[in-house]
Scaffold this active site. Structure first.
Site, PDB file in Angstrom:
ATOM      1  N   ARG A 174      43.028  44.979  70.492  1.00  0.00           N
ATOM      2  CA  ARG A 174      43.198  45.428  71.726  1.00  0.00           C
ATOM      3  C   ARG A 174      43.496  46.782  71.990  1.00  0.00           C
ATOM      4  O   ARG A 174      42.912  47.576  72.885  1.00  0.00           O
ATOM      5  CB  ARG A 174      44.257  44.352  72.333  1.00  0.00           C
ATOM      6  N   HIS A 178      41.040  49.465  74.111  1.00  0.00           N
ATOM      7  CA  HIS A 178      41.429  49.958  75.306  1.00  0.00           C
ATOM      8  C   HIS A 178      41.685  51.544  75.269  1.00  0.00           C
ATOM      9  O   HIS A 178      41.596  52.035  76.167  1.00  0.00           O
ATOM     10  CB  HIS A 178      42.894  49.322  75.815  1.00  0.00           C
ATOM     11  N   TRP A 317      42.147  31.731  73.646  1.00  0.00           N
ATOM     12  CA  TRP A 317      40.756  31.169  73.914  1.00  0.00           C
ATOM     13  C   TRP A 317      40.260  30.195  72.822  1.00  0.00           C
ATOM     14  O   TRP A 317      39.156  29.287  73.182  1.00  0.00           O
ATOM     15  CB  TRP A 317      39.939  32.428  73.935  1.00  0.00           C
TER      16      TRP A 317
END
Length: 416
Positions: A174, A178, A317
């Site tokens: 992540r 980002h 998820w």
């Protein structure tokens, strides 16, 4: 004696008669048109070989305070020698008598001793105590082997104990995502080159909440390898996390240069999980991706989980949030989902276990016909997903980077 106001370097310097004693008379006219009593002094070594007397301009050999002290001792010793003076001032003179041999020997050894002392000090101070200029040192150019050591350190740092699901891998991906996803192709701003998330205001953007965890994990590694830029470190960490968690090999190359806070990008350049397909396309098209690449990159949601304290959403998820597979696509396509009843932002949960979640942006991938065909492609074949994901993720990590010509791509072997 030396006339008042004169010293070393004065071309009219005259030496006392007791400094010179010759065994033979001088012949011929005086040199340089000067009388025999005086010759010009030059800052070079003057040697009277016949009389074994050595006169040195020692001020050229060692520091002035040392020279002054030593020269005073020599001249004082010379004055104590009771040698008959034949002329008040002379450097070269006619004489058949020589002064006492003891005077000449004393002065000779004293002068040689001071010269050796000064020469030794000069050599020591210029060749031992002085460090080599930094400009002469060869610049460090890291090789593939050096980056392999960094990769290994990152791999060793993935285990997280009680943090989330026991791995820092998802949060490192992540961070790389980002740091790179702020790129704007029209203005050629943002991207992984710069690592501007180190600075405010970018580090405080809502989409970057919780990424201080990832930056802190990598900080000791940067301290151990300070030659690597933060941009290279963060993206290499993303590659390492993908590969070490069972994902495909991602080609990577170095060349990112860190920037200061003036290069921080404005808020709003990263995807918002609460929005639909129009927003998704706006964000990814701005970076230069197509629909197939968008869906392939979304497959990274197979890893990690959401946190109420960061994004507001909650839950993983997939059932294996620390191992990259195509499960994200199979669950998204084949399972039944409904809106979750809770006090947080709108999100979906699975009908069977009520332990998994999907964001509105995830569900947009199956509601949009063009997106859905790629979801079906990757749900059928993990190999196809891995192949496309490796290309799209590698492209993401290079957005906005100006690499040196000829910089080759590298592949890092996994640690397991």
């Amino acid at each position: 004696m030396v006339r008042s106001g004169q010293g070393f370097g004065d071309p009219t310097l005259a030496w006392p008669a007791w400094l010179v004693s010759r065994s033979r008379p001088l012949k011929g006219p005086p040199p340089n048109g000067l009388p025999y009593k005086c010759i010009p002094f030059r800052p070079t070594k003057l040697i009277h070989q016949r009389s074994r007397i050595v006169l040195l301009p020692l001020a050229m050999a060692f520091p002035r305070p040392v020279f002054r002290s030593a020269s005073r001792s020599v001249f004082a010793a010379a004055f104590r020698v009771k040698a008959p003076l034949r002329s008040p001032i002379a450097v070269r003179c006619n004489s058949t008598a020589s002064g006492p041999q003891k005077s000449n020997n004393s002065l000779f050894y004293a002068a040689v001793g001071v010269a050796l002392l000064g020469g030794g000090y000069y050599y020591y101070s210029n060749n031992i105590t002085k460090p080599k200029p930094a400009a002469l040192a060869k610049p460090f150019v890291p090789t593939f082997e050096d980056y392999k050591k960094v990769y290994s350190k990152i791999a060793d740092s993935l285990e997280a104990g009680d943090y989330d699901d026991g791995s820092y891998g998802p949060v490192l991906i992540r961070l790389a995502w980002h740091a790179s996803g702020t790129y704007d192709a029209k203005t050629n701003t943002g991207g992984s080159s710069g690592a501007t998330m180190r600075h405010l205001p970018e580090s405080g953007h809502g989409a970057n909440n919780g990424l201080d965890v990832a930056r802190n994990v990598l900080e000791p590694i940067h301290a151990e390898f300070p030659w690597i830029s933060y941009g290279d470190l963060w993206t290499l960490a993303g590659v390492c996390a993908v590969q070490e968690m069972g994902g495909p090999t991602v080609k990577w190359r170095p060349g990112r240069v860190d920037a200061d806070a003036s290069a921080c990008t404005p808020d709003g350049r990263l995807p918002d999980g609460a929005k639909g397909q129009d927003h998704i396309r706006d964000i990814f098209y701005r970076m230069g991706f197509n629909d197939e690449e968008i869906v392939a990159l979304a497959g990274a949601h197979a890893l990690g989980r959401c946190h109420p304290s960061r994004s507001g959403f909650d839950g993983p998820w997939t059932f294996a949030p620390t191992y990259l597979t195509n499960d994200y696509f199979t669950l998204l396509l084949n399972d039944k989902w409904h809106w979750k009843k809770w006090d947080g932002p709108a999100q979906y949960e699975d009908d069977k276990t009520k332990s998994l979640m999907m964001l509105p942006a995830d569900m947009a991938l199956v509601k949009d016909k063009n997106f859905k065909k790629y979801v079906e492609k990757y749900a059928k074949s993990q190999d196809a997903f891995f192949e496309d994901f490796a290309k799209a993720f590698g492209k993401l990590l290079e957005l906005g980077v100006s690499f040196k010509p000829g910089q080759e791509y590298w592949e890092f072997p996994t640690s397991s």
